[in-house]
Design an enzyme around this catalytic site. Structure first.
Site, PDB file in Angstrom:
ATOM      1  N   GLU A 203      -3.359  -0.260   8.384  1.00  0.00           N
ATOM      2  CA  GLU A 203      -2.152   0.147   9.111  1.00  0.00           C
ATOM      3  C   GLU A 203      -2.182  -0.443  10.510  1.00  0.00           C
ATOM      4  O   GLU A 203      -3.202  -0.347  11.205  1.00  0.00           O
ATOM      5  CB  GLU A 203      -2.034   1.671   9.257  1.00  0.00           C
ATOM      6  CG  GLU A 203      -1.718   2.393   7.983  1.00  0.00           C
ATOM      7  CD  GLU A 203      -1.561   3.897   8.177  1.00  0.00           C
ATOM      8  OE1 GLU A 203      -1.216   4.346   9.289  1.00  0.00           O
ATOM      9  OE2 GLU A 203      -1.803   4.619   7.192  1.00  0.00           O
TER      10      GLU A 203
ATOM     11  N   GLU B  75      -7.346   8.251   6.651  1.00  0.00           N
ATOM     12  CA  GLU B  75      -7.618   8.854   7.957  1.00  0.00           C
ATOM     13  C   GLU B  75      -8.155  10.278   7.882  1.00  0.00           C
ATOM     14  O   GLU B  75      -7.518  11.226   8.387  1.00  0.00           O
ATOM     15  CB  GLU B  75      -6.361   8.821   8.823  1.00  0.00           C
ATOM     16  CG  GLU B  75      -5.861   7.422   9.068  1.00  0.00           C
ATOM     17  CD  GLU B  75      -4.723   7.373  10.086  1.00  0.00           C
ATOM     18  OE1 GLU B  75      -4.198   8.420  10.483  1.00  0.00           O
ATOM     19  OE2 GLU B  75      -4.374   6.255  10.493  1.00  0.00           O
TER      20      GLU B  75
ATOM     21  N   HIS C  21      -3.143  10.956   1.056  1.00  0.00           N
ATOM     22  CA  HIS C  21      -2.542  10.737   2.375  1.00  0.00           C
ATOM     23  C   HIS C  21      -1.974  12.086   2.844  1.00  0.00           C
ATOM     24  O   HIS C  21      -0.793  12.220   3.107  1.00  0.00           O
ATOM     25  CB  HIS C  21      -1.484   9.630   2.310  1.00  0.00           C
ATOM     26  CG  HIS C  21      -1.212   8.959   3.626  1.00  0.00           C
ATOM     27  ND1 HIS C  21      -1.313   7.586   3.831  1.00  0.00           N
ATOM     28  CD2 HIS C  21      -0.821   9.463   4.814  1.00  0.00           C
ATOM     29  CE1 HIS C  21      -1.002   7.301   5.078  1.00  0.00           C
ATOM     30  NE2 HIS C  21      -0.683   8.418   5.703  1.00  0.00           N
TER      31      HIS C  21
ATOM     32  N   ARG D  71       0.846  -1.188   0.000  1.00  0.00           N
ATOM     33  CA  ARG D  71       0.000   0.000   0.000  1.00  0.00           C
ATOM     34  C   ARG D  71       0.888   1.246   0.000  1.00  0.00           C
ATOM     35  O   ARG D  71       1.640   1.472   0.945  1.00  0.00           O
ATOM     36  CB  ARG D  71      -0.912  -0.006   1.235  1.00  0.00           C
ATOM     37  CG  ARG D  71      -1.711   1.264   1.385  1.00  0.00           C
ATOM     38  CD  ARG D  71      -2.687   1.225   2.570  1.00  0.00           C
ATOM     39  NE  ARG D  71      -3.291   2.527   2.722  1.00  0.00           N
ATOM     40  CZ  ARG D  71      -3.228   3.280   3.815  1.00  0.00           C
ATOM     41  NH1 ARG D  71      -2.613   2.854   4.910  1.00  0.00           N
ATOM     42  NH2 ARG D  71      -3.781   4.475   3.846  1.00  0.00           N
TER      43      ARG D  71
HETATM   44  C1  BGC Z   1      -0.781   7.614   9.467  1.00  0.00           C
HETATM   45  C2  BGC Z   1       0.649   7.431   9.080  1.00  0.00           C
HETATM   46  C3  BGC Z   1       1.533   7.632  10.280  1.00  0.00           C
HETATM   47  C4  BGC Z   1       1.182   6.599  11.314  1.00  0.00           C
HETATM   48  C5  BGC Z   1       1.984   6.716  12.587  1.00  0.00           C
HETATM   49  C6  BGC Z   1      -1.141   6.931  10.755  1.00  0.00           C
HETATM   50  O1  BGC Z   1      -2.081   7.696  11.447  1.00  0.00           O
HETATM   51  O2  BGC Z   1      -1.639   7.212   8.435  1.00  0.00           O
HETATM   52  O3  BGC Z   1       0.958   8.334   8.047  1.00  0.00           O
HETATM   53  O4  BGC Z   1       2.887   7.567   9.962  1.00  0.00           O
HETATM   54  O5  BGC Z   1      -0.157   6.731  11.677  1.00  0.00           O
HETATM   55  O6  BGC Z   1       1.700   7.922  13.238  1.00  0.00           O
HETATM   56  C1  BGC Z   2      -3.320   8.211  16.310  1.00  0.00           C
HETATM   57  C2  BGC Z   2      -2.393   7.901  15.150  1.00  0.00           C
HETATM   58  C3  BGC Z   2      -2.022   9.191  14.440  1.00  0.00           C
HETATM   59  C4  BGC Z   2      -1.367  10.105  15.431  1.00  0.00           C
HETATM   60  C5  BGC Z   2      -0.900  11.361  14.775  1.00  0.00           C
HETATM   61  C6  BGC Z   2      -2.641   9.195  17.224  1.00  0.00           C
HETATM   62  O1  BGC Z   2      -3.472   9.526  18.261  1.00  0.00           O
HETATM   63  O2  BGC Z   2      -3.660   7.034  16.979  1.00  0.00           O
HETATM   64  O3  BGC Z   2      -2.972   7.012  14.264  1.00  0.00           O
HETATM   65  O4  BGC Z   2      -1.148   8.991  13.366  1.00  0.00           O
HETATM   66  O5  BGC Z   2      -2.244  10.364  16.510  1.00  0.00           O
HETATM   67  O6  BGC Z   2       0.336  11.740  15.327  1.00  0.00           O
END
Ligand code: BGC
Ligand code: BGC
Length: 442
Positions: free
Chosen positions: A352, A169, A124, A80
């Site tokens: 993810e 997201e 993204h 992905r």
């Molecule tokens: C995002 C990623 C990010 C990962 C870890 C996700 O929320 O899609 O881009 O690197 O979490 O924070």
């Molecule tokens: C979420 C992650 C996201 C991050 C952003 C967290 O609270 O669980 O998925 O990437 O916030 O820094």
């Protein structure tokens, strides 16, 4: 590892790894790419903890062939990645930039040659900066622009991409990008960010229609979910938990699955027009689930602008991000989705799952990330338990293939199965890479 062997997964279960464009590609001015909101945000002093940008990141744009080799050796069935909108439409409008699409054309062909299914995410978080200057996702027109971009991309790649994911997201992009301002574009609007929810969802619905006209491949969205753990048991705590749950877990899923927006303090986007909810509820083939951790919630203090307060969760091991390690949260979440949405729920793929640790090569240059292996083992078992409980889960993608540029955390958080030395761009598979390869082989 002394844990019991993992029980077998259903035949055809998709094992994969995920990345995103701005976090790995670098080459931010190559072949006509325009600026994105993350290029702008990263240049704003104080926004990124180490002052870095994604200008070079993992230099994947130039090293994609080596990275596809890592995927082939890993043996995953799917990869992905995300397409950078500003490569396809440098200003966010107009005809496609063929040189930008050429990169993804080469990547997709290399993946297919290696026997790895391409899974493409269209957004993204790297919105073309000119669209932000015109109002970004606060502005309804961005939804239509997104559908045009989806059409242009699918016109080129639609014959070979095996699964399309519209948005990554939208909750995180709304809340961190527009609510608190800790992500690009850096707006701190709190609940006034809600139009960003609706316009992203509308853009998703319009993009689903555009994709259907170009491809027979399945179409999905990837949502971020976080089960609520109450840090108290008063009525006020429970109300706060329900408010947070509506915001994080239901705001983007209820309308997608045909229920309209959930009730909750401040949750009315106020920008919904006739027909929008039907467009948003266009059937999807797969629901992408991104899961990292549960969220501790209690009643807010008097005078708080929010209807809940987020509190640290005690009693869990923690990652380098200080996120609690809670595989049971993934199992509970998957069961909650099945119990809540019932027959309206399409098959789920975990798009993810992963963790950051301070991985350092040892004297022999090896990276022994036993904590990541334990993390992934626990979460894969949680998926297995959910399947046994009747939840239709058909895939699991690790975040991430490579250590990469972790948004506001810059290069300080490493999520990869493969270690990257950013000074030399040397890739070193970690112990978790070998562990995941063995899992996928079985
Ligand atoms: C995002 C990623 C990010 C990962 C870890 C996700 O929320 O899609 O881009 O690197 O979490 O924070
Ligand atoms: C979420 C992650 C996201 C991050 C952003 C967290 O609270 O669980 O998925 O990437 O916030 O820094």
């Amino acid at each position: 590892m002394t844990t019991a062997p993992l029980p077998p997964f259903p035949p055809g279960f998709r094992w994969g790894v995920s990345t995103s464009a701005y976090q790995i590609e670098g080459a931010t001015t190559a072949d006509g790419r325009g600026p994105s909101i993350w290029d702008t945000f990263a240049r704003d002093p104080g926004r990124i903890v180490d002052g870095s940008t994604g200008d070079e990141a993992c230099d994947h744009y130039h090293r994609y062939a080596e990275d596809v080799g890592l995927l082939a050796d890993l043996g995953v069935s799917a990869y992905r990645f995300s397409v950078a909108w500003p490569r396809v439409q440098p200003t966010g409008a107009g005809t496609a930039n063929p040189a930008g699409l050429d990169f993804y054309d080469r990547l997709v062909d290399a993946l297919l040659d290696a026997g790895v299914e391409p899974v493409a995410t269209l957004f993204h978080w790297d919105l073309p900066q000119p669209l932000e200057d015109a109002g970004g996702w606060l502005h309804r027109d961005t939804a239509a622009r997104f559908a045009t971009y989806a059409d242009l991309t699918a016109a080129r790649l639609g014959d070979r991409v095996k699964l399309w994911i519209t948005l990554n997201e939208p909750f995180v992009h709304m809340s961190l990008g527009h609510g608190t301002g800790t992500h690009a574009p850096g707006r701190a609007l709190l609940f006034d960010a809600f139009p960003v929810a609706h316009h992203q969802l509308l853009g998703h619905g319009l993009a689903v229609a555009a994709l259907r006209a170009r491809t027979t491949s399945p179409v999905a969205i990837a949502n971020n979910y976080s089960p609520v753990r109450l840090a108290g048991n008063s009525d006020a705590d429970r109300a706060a938990g329900a408010a947070y749950d509506a915001l994080h877990n239901r705001l983007f899923t209820d309308p997608l699955l045909g229920r309209g927006y959930p009730d909750g303090p401040g949750l009315d986007p106020g920008v919904v027009r006739d027909g929008d909810l039907d467009a948003i509820a266009a059937p999807i083939d797969v629901l992408g689930v991104n899961y990292y951790n549960p969220t501790g919630i209690r009643a807010p203090a008097q005078g708080s602008p929010l209807p809940f307060e987020i509190v640290p969760l005690a009693g869990y091991p923690r990652t380098a991000f200080d996120w609690p390690v809670a595989p049971d949260g993934l199992r509970d979440l998957l069961r909650w989705l099945r119990d809540t949405y019932g027959d309206a729920l399409p098959p789920i793929q975990v798009t993810e799952s992963g963790c950051a640790y301070d991985d350092v090569p040892d004297a022999d240059g090896r990276v022994h990330d036993a904590e990541r292996i334990a993390y992934l083992d626990g979460h894969v078992r949680a998926v297995r338990e959910a399947i046994d409980a009747g939840v239709p889960v058909t895939g699991y993608f690790v975040w991430s293939l490579l250590d990469n540029w972790e948004w506001a955390e810059g290069f300080t958080k490493r999520f990869g199965l493969v270690h990257v030395d950013y000074a030399t761009q040397r890739r070193t598979p970690k112990s978790s890479y070998a562990w995941f390869r063995d899992l996928v082989r079985r």
